[in-house]
Write an enzyme that holds these catalytic residues in place. Structure first.
Site, mmCIF file in Angstrom:
data_model
loop_
_atom_site.group_PDB
_atom_site.id
_atom_site.type_symbol
_atom_site.label_atom_id
_atom_site.label_comp_id
_atom_site.label_asym_id
_atom_site.label_seq_id
_atom_site.Cartn_x
_atom_site.Cartn_y
_atom_site.Cartn_z
ATOM 1 N N PHE A 1 16.475 19.243 -10.643
ATOM 2 C CA PHE A 1 16.964 18.056 -9.947
ATOM 3 C C PHE A 1 18.025 17.402 -10.818
ATOM 4 O O PHE A 1 17.928 17.430 -12.045
ATOM 5 C CB PHE A 1 15.806 17.083 -9.683
ATOM 6 C CG PHE A 1 15.955 16.350 -8.379
ATOM 7 C CD1 PHE A 1 15.337 16.813 -7.229
ATOM 8 C CD2 PHE A 1 16.734 15.203 -8.305
ATOM 9 C CE1 PHE A 1 15.487 16.146 -6.023
ATOM 10 C CE2 PHE A 1 16.897 14.533 -7.101
ATOM 11 C CZ PHE A 1 16.272 14.999 -5.964
ATOM 12 N N ARG B 1 28.521 11.343 -7.322
ATOM 13 C CA ARG B 1 28.257 10.280 -6.356
ATOM 14 C C ARG B 1 29.075 9.022 -6.592
ATOM 15 O O ARG B 1 29.648 8.458 -5.661
ATOM 16 C CB ARG B 1 26.776 9.876 -6.426
ATOM 17 C CG ARG B 1 25.856 10.775 -5.670
ATOM 18 C CD ARG B 1 24.446 10.208 -5.711
ATOM 19 N NE ARG B 1 23.534 11.136 -5.055
ATOM 20 C CZ ARG B 1 22.249 10.876 -4.850
ATOM 21 N NH1 ARG B 1 21.731 9.740 -5.263
ATOM 22 N NH2 ARG B 1 21.475 11.743 -4.240
ATOM 23 N N ARG C 1 18.955 5.077 -11.933
ATOM 24 C CA ARG C 1 17.716 5.858 -11.901
ATOM 25 C C ARG C 1 18.014 7.339 -11.713
ATOM 26 O O ARG C 1 18.894 7.715 -10.940
ATOM 27 C CB ARG C 1 16.858 5.365 -10.735
ATOM 28 C CG ARG C 1 15.627 6.185 -10.456
ATOM 29 C CD ARG C 1 14.958 5.734 -9.178
ATOM 30 N NE ARG C 1 15.764 6.004 -8.004
ATOM 31 C CZ ARG C 1 15.624 7.081 -7.228
ATOM 32 N NH1 ARG C 1 14.698 7.971 -7.473
ATOM 33 N NH2 ARG C 1 16.399 7.260 -6.173
ATOM 34 N N SER D 1 11.482 8.001 -9.555
ATOM 35 C CA SER D 1 10.908 6.857 -8.826
ATOM 36 C C SER D 1 9.455 7.133 -8.465
ATOM 37 O O SER D 1 8.598 6.256 -8.597
ATOM 38 C CB SER D 1 11.715 6.531 -7.579
ATOM 39 O OG SER D 1 11.978 7.690 -6.844
ATOM 40 N N ALA E 1 0.829 -1.214 0.000
ATOM 41 C CA ALA E 1 0.000 0.000 0.000
ATOM 42 C C ALA E 1 0.855 1.251 0.000
ATOM 43 O O ALA E 1 0.503 2.268 0.597
ATOM 44 C CB ALA E 1 -0.947 -0.018 1.195
ATOM 45 N N LEU F 1 20.834 8.588 5.980
ATOM 46 C CA LEU F 1 21.453 9.399 4.937
ATOM 47 C C LEU F 1 22.016 10.719 5.471
ATOM 48 O O LEU F 1 21.354 11.420 6.224
ATOM 49 C CB LEU F 1 20.375 9.713 3.900
ATOM 50 C CG LEU F 1 20.823 10.007 2.499
ATOM 51 C CD1 LEU F 1 21.393 8.743 1.864
ATOM 52 C CD2 LEU F 1 19.622 10.480 1.684
ATOM 53 N N THR G 1 22.974 14.146 3.927
ATOM 54 C CA THR G 1 22.733 14.831 2.660
ATOM 55 C C THR G 1 24.034 15.323 1.999
ATOM 56 O O THR G 1 25.007 15.654 2.680
ATOM 57 C CB THR G 1 21.774 16.022 2.857
ATOM 58 O OG1 THR G 1 21.950 16.941 1.800
ATOM 59 C CG2 THR G 1 22.039 16.757 4.127
ATOM 60 N N GLU G 2 23.980 15.371 0.647
ATOM 61 C CA GLU G 2 25.138 15.866 -0.093
ATOM 62 C C GLU G 2 25.466 17.306 0.280
ATOM 63 O O GLU G 2 26.588 17.773 0.091
ATOM 64 C CB GLU G 2 24.863 15.768 -1.604
ATOM 65 C CG GLU G 2 25.514 14.559 -2.192
ATOM 66 C CD GLU G 2 24.679 13.861 -3.252
ATOM 67 O OE1 GLU G 2 23.517 14.226 -3.451
ATOM 68 O OE2 GLU G 2 25.218 12.932 -3.859
ATOM 69 N N ASP H 1 9.443 -8.562 -0.310
ATOM 70 C CA ASP H 1 8.466 -9.656 -0.185
ATOM 71 C C ASP H 1 7.901 -10.082 -1.541
ATOM 72 O O ASP H 1 7.724 -11.270 -1.811
ATOM 73 C CB ASP H 1 7.322 -9.249 0.757
ATOM 74 C CG ASP H 1 7.828 -8.932 2.157
ATOM 75 O OD1 ASP H 1 8.903 -9.450 2.529
ATOM 76 O OD2 ASP H 1 7.168 -8.161 2.880
ATOM 77 N N ALA I 1 2.684 2.860 -5.467
ATOM 78 C CA ALA I 1 2.246 2.065 -6.627
ATOM 79 C C ALA I 1 0.976 1.287 -6.300
ATOM 80 O O ALA I 1 0.052 1.214 -7.119
ATOM 81 C CB ALA I 1 3.359 1.115 -7.060
ATOM 82 N N HIS J 1 20.528 2.453 -1.740
ATOM 83 C CA HIS J 1 19.428 3.416 -1.699
ATOM 84 C C HIS J 1 18.209 2.971 -2.506
ATOM 85 O O HIS J 1 17.077 3.159 -2.079
ATOM 86 C CB HIS J 1 19.946 4.750 -2.235
ATOM 87 C CG HIS J 1 19.019 5.904 -2.063
ATOM 88 N ND1 HIS J 1 18.436 6.213 -0.853
ATOM 89 C CD2 HIS J 1 18.575 6.843 -2.942
ATOM 90 C CE1 HIS J 1 17.667 7.286 -1.005
ATOM 91 N NE2 HIS J 1 17.722 7.674 -2.252
ATOM 92 N N GLU K 1 8.830 -0.007 -7.238
ATOM 93 C CA GLU K 1 10.221 -0.445 -7.095
ATOM 94 C C GLU K 1 10.378 -1.959 -7.219
ATOM 95 O O GLU K 1 11.441 -2.444 -7.608
ATOM 96 C CB GLU K 1 10.805 0.049 -5.761
ATOM 97 C CG GLU K 1 12.330 -0.071 -5.690
ATOM 98 C CD GLU K 1 12.942 0.620 -4.482
ATOM 99 O OE1 GLU K 1 12.300 1.518 -3.899
ATOM 100 O OE2 GLU K 1 14.082 0.268 -4.111
ATOM 101 N N HIS L 1 24.194 5.633 -2.264
ATOM 102 C CA HIS L 1 24.487 7.014 -1.895
ATOM 103 C C HIS L 1 25.818 6.989 -1.155
ATOM 104 O O HIS L 1 26.046 6.104 -0.339
ATOM 105 C CB HIS L 1 23.365 7.542 -0.984
ATOM 106 C CG HIS L 1 23.415 9.019 -0.790
ATOM 107 N ND1 HIS L 1 24.350 9.623 0.013
ATOM 108 C CD2 HIS L 1 22.660 10.015 -1.290
ATOM 109 C CE1 HIS L 1 24.162 10.943 -0.011
ATOM 110 N NE2 HIS L 1 23.149 11.203 -0.794
ATOM 111 N N GLN M 1 21.277 1.373 -6.744
ATOM 112 C CA GLN M 1 21.841 2.723 -6.602
ATOM 113 C C GLN M 1 22.322 2.921 -5.165
ATOM 114 O O GLN M 1 21.608 2.598 -4.218
ATOM 115 C CB GLN M 1 20.755 3.741 -6.925
ATOM 116 C CG GLN M 1 21.260 5.156 -7.059
ATOM 117 C CD GLN M 1 20.153 6.061 -7.601
ATOM 118 O OE1 GLN M 1 19.133 6.259 -6.953
ATOM 119 N NE2 GLN M 1 20.343 6.578 -8.785
#
Lengths: 594, 80
Positions: free
Chosen positions: A119, A286, A398, A403, A15, A252, A254-255, A221, A18, A353, A387, A242, A240
């Site tokens: 982005f 990255r 990606r 995503s 849920a 994470l 952040t960059e 799953d 997607a 990631h 995913e 990070h 992918q």
């Protein structure tokens, strides 16, 4: 043993974005639709997505779906199927506008349109300059998206089965999918969901790695269930990473921390990025940074008792700058590394990631497998999106914000295809006598086994093996060893033992069942990665370096093809990449550079 | 707390949307929860019911709570 049977037109497993998107299509078409989820829908991992959703609306500046298509093909390192990519980018605007109509509170421009920001990797005019294409709701895009779609589902009478875990796919002797078995956690009761359509939207499986930004729920799953039902898994070598997750936790960093002047150091306190990227140094891309970090660790210059991480140093920055420009970073250091980053550097490692591969699907959301010479033969009654699925639009890597677009477009598409197939009037096919036998046997084995393997230790062994042998930067000999090691871990994972035998809320049993799914994904990843002898996108091998003959180590003559891992006998076959888009000329192969 | 109630709460803590909460809440259940009295355990269960971003904002100091029942639990979560 008599098992309750619940009859629905469709069952959707998962849920997150997607699953909720496909459920809207089915319920609004008047079909009786069940959604199963291990957690309340708005606690799905889609909540963690902050960046936004890509769509060439052109609200802030000129944009075009064809440019978005080019960026996505290039991002995929040409492994993405160009028909699926064209389908996705052309559906983007419609899906974003629909979501707005469902009540999604997108950020807006002064004139009331959806605000768009730039982005990484999204460009105008076929790679010319950055373009503002990402639509967001502050830094809670995924969260807002789930709320809007959950409410739409409630309105459409979707039936939610919350805190239920799907166990196995049910197929008949002709290979048709007839639903799933599932367990209600509150009672431990196993139930058959007998359906005409089954949609998997179970998300990723990032927990196969020791260091992962994925929440604990991402245990693959859907992939585990598909694999146990004999469905091959596509392109599982592509994950992918990070560069900077907190070592041991995965959270994470952040960059922005390196953007504000953060420096990566090894055990000698050396600023090692000066050797790998003399100009960009710590601000290199990255993959360059991740590779350099892995090399430092592999060559014994890592930090800590196990020499298995490097340091991200911001102690030279003004504490006020840290507090003002990097809010929350100090707390992350304190909470997850026990380090005050104002005084001490943070331990970091390249961290998993996102999963690019998955259950092979056509862009209609229908699951496809090789059969009788056709590499894309439809599995009747079975669909997948998000995913857990491989359409394949992300190919070998990606792009950020694609995503959320993937789960909207393919969630909707899988729902539409199921509606179309169900409206064709097929009745429920008869359930095989042993429809629940496999699931019941798995649970009975867990409950009755003595002297078996510990779930926590087995998971840790798998995660360490994956991190050390199939991490962000890969080595031929380590991958070979990794295959042997993961097959050893698999033996333990087939012999798990749990101490708690209770029926209600038995979290030990649920975690053991999740482990049986994780190991399928880990095995597929290791064997697929070992087999692919080139570098492409996120799969980078030391023995496939950048040369004039093979720029970036990519070898199109031999390796421009999708991997299909067959879980029945651990073998690999390949299928062609679809280079022909739906209506435009193919985006021709070239070297991927930014 | 009854076993079933505790195990339900445990599941709702170890499977969150955000990794940050998975780690923090799991750690607290294993190390601090048993020392709370009934009323504090109830307050923790209510906090665990919050939306992930809201709860994480409280724990990482980006937001504050002035509820006297929650503030001490949040302080413990920050230290856990």
């Amino acid at each position: 043993m008599s098992i309750p049977v619940l009859k629905f037109d469709a069952v959707i497993v998962g849920a997150g974005g997607a699953g909720l998107r496909s459920a809207i299509q089915l319920s609004e078409a008047g079909l009786k639709t069940a959604v199963l989820s291990k957690v309340f829908p708005t606690r799905s991992h889609t909540v963690a997505a902050q960046g936004g959703v890509a769509a060439s609306l052109g609200n802030s500046e000129e944009d075009h779906w064809h440019w978005h298509m080019y960026d996505t093909v290039k991002g995929s390192d040409w492994l993405g199927d160009q028909d699926a990519i064209e389908f996705m980018v052309r559906k983007a605007n419609e899906c974003v506008v629909e979501l707005e109509h469902y009540g999604m509170p997108f950020d807006r421009t002064d004139n009331g349109k959806i605000y768009q920001r730039p982005f990484g990797g999204h460009m105008s005019n076929f790679g010319e300059k950055p373009v503002r294409r990402s639509c967001a709701a502050a830094d809670r895009t995924g969260h807002a998206m789930l709320h809007a779609m959950y409410q739409r589902n409630v309105k459409a009478n979707t039936q939610f089965f919350v805190e239920w875990m799907a166990l196995d796919l049910i197929r008949d002797s002709e290979g048709h999918v007839l639903g799933v078995t599932a367990m209600e956690m509150e009672t431990g009761q196993v139930v058959i969901f007998h359906t005409r359509a089954t949609i998997f939207a179970t998300g990723g499986a990032g927990r196969i790695f020791y260091s992962s930004t994925n929440a604990f729920i991402n245990t693959g799953d859907g992939l585990g269930m598909a694999a146990r039902a004999g469905i091959p898994l596509e392109d599982m070598e592509f994950w992918q990473f990070h560069p900077t997750g907190v070592a041991g936790a995965g959270v994470l960093i952040t960059e922005g921390v390196r953007g504000e002047g953060g420096i990566l150091r090894n055990s000698s306190k050396e600023r090692f990025m000066e050797r790998y990227a003399p100009n960009a140094k710590d601000l290199a891309s990255r993959d360059v940074v991740s590779r350099a970090m892995t090399t430092e660790i592999n060559e014994g210059r890592g930090c800590g008792v196990n020499k298995d991480y490097v340091l991200l140093d911001i102690t030279h920055l003004d504490p006020n700058t840290i507090m003002k420009r990097l809010p929350g970073i100090r707390e992350i250091g304190l909470q997850f590394a026990g380090v005050d980053c104002i005084k001490e550097p943070l331990p970091v490692v390249p961290t998993c990631h996102y999963q690019m591969g998955g259950i092979p699907t056509h862009y209609s959301g229908r699951v496809v497998v090789p059969q009788n010479g056709n590499p894309n033969s439809i599995v009747p009654g079975f669909y997948a999106a998000g995913e857990c699925a491989c359409a394949s639009v992300h190919g070998a890597n990606r792009l950020g914000t694609n995503s959320l677009l993937d789960l909207l477009v393919f969630g909707k598409s899988a729902g539409d295809s199921a509606v179309e197939d169900l409206k064709a009037g097929k009745a429920h096919r008869e359930l095989p006598q042993d429809a629940a036998e496999k699931s019941l046997a798995r649970i009975a084995a867990l409950d009755n086994r003595k002297g078996g393997a510990n779930v926590h230790e087995t998971r840790l062994a798998m995660q360490r093996t994956m991190q050390n042998h199939a991490g962000v930067f890969r080595f031929g000999d380590l991958l070979k060893e990794g295959v042997d090691k993961i097959l050893e871990v698999e033996k333990a994972a087939r012999q798990l033992e749990i101490k708690d035998k209770s029926m209600a809320w038995n979290t030990a049993r649920t975690e053991a069942l999740e482990m049986e799914n994780l190991i399928e994904v880990a095995k597929a990843t290791m064997i697929s990665a070992e087999a692919r002898k080139e570098s492409r996108g996120a799969h980078v091998r030391d023995d496939a370096p950048d040369t004039p003959e093979f720029p970036n180590g990519r070898n199109d003559a031999e390796w421009l093809k999708h991997t299909l891992f067959n879980p029945v006998d651990n073998t690999i076959t390949y299928k062609p990449v679809t280079m022909q888009p739906l209506t435009v000329e193919p985006i021709a192969l070239k070297t991927r550079s930014y | 707390m009854e076993r079933a109630d505790y195990e339900r709460l445990r599941w709702r803590c170890i499977r969150r949307a955000l990794l940050e909460l998975d780690i923090t809440l799991t750690r607290f259940l294993d190390n601090g929860f048993a020392q709370l009295n009934d009323e504090q355990q109830q307050a923790f269960a209510e906090l665990a019911d919050m939306e992930d971003h809201d709860l994480w904002s409280l724990i990482n100091g980006q937001a504050e709570t002035d509820d006297p029942r929650y503030a001490p639990i949040v302080a413990l979560l920050r230290k856990s």
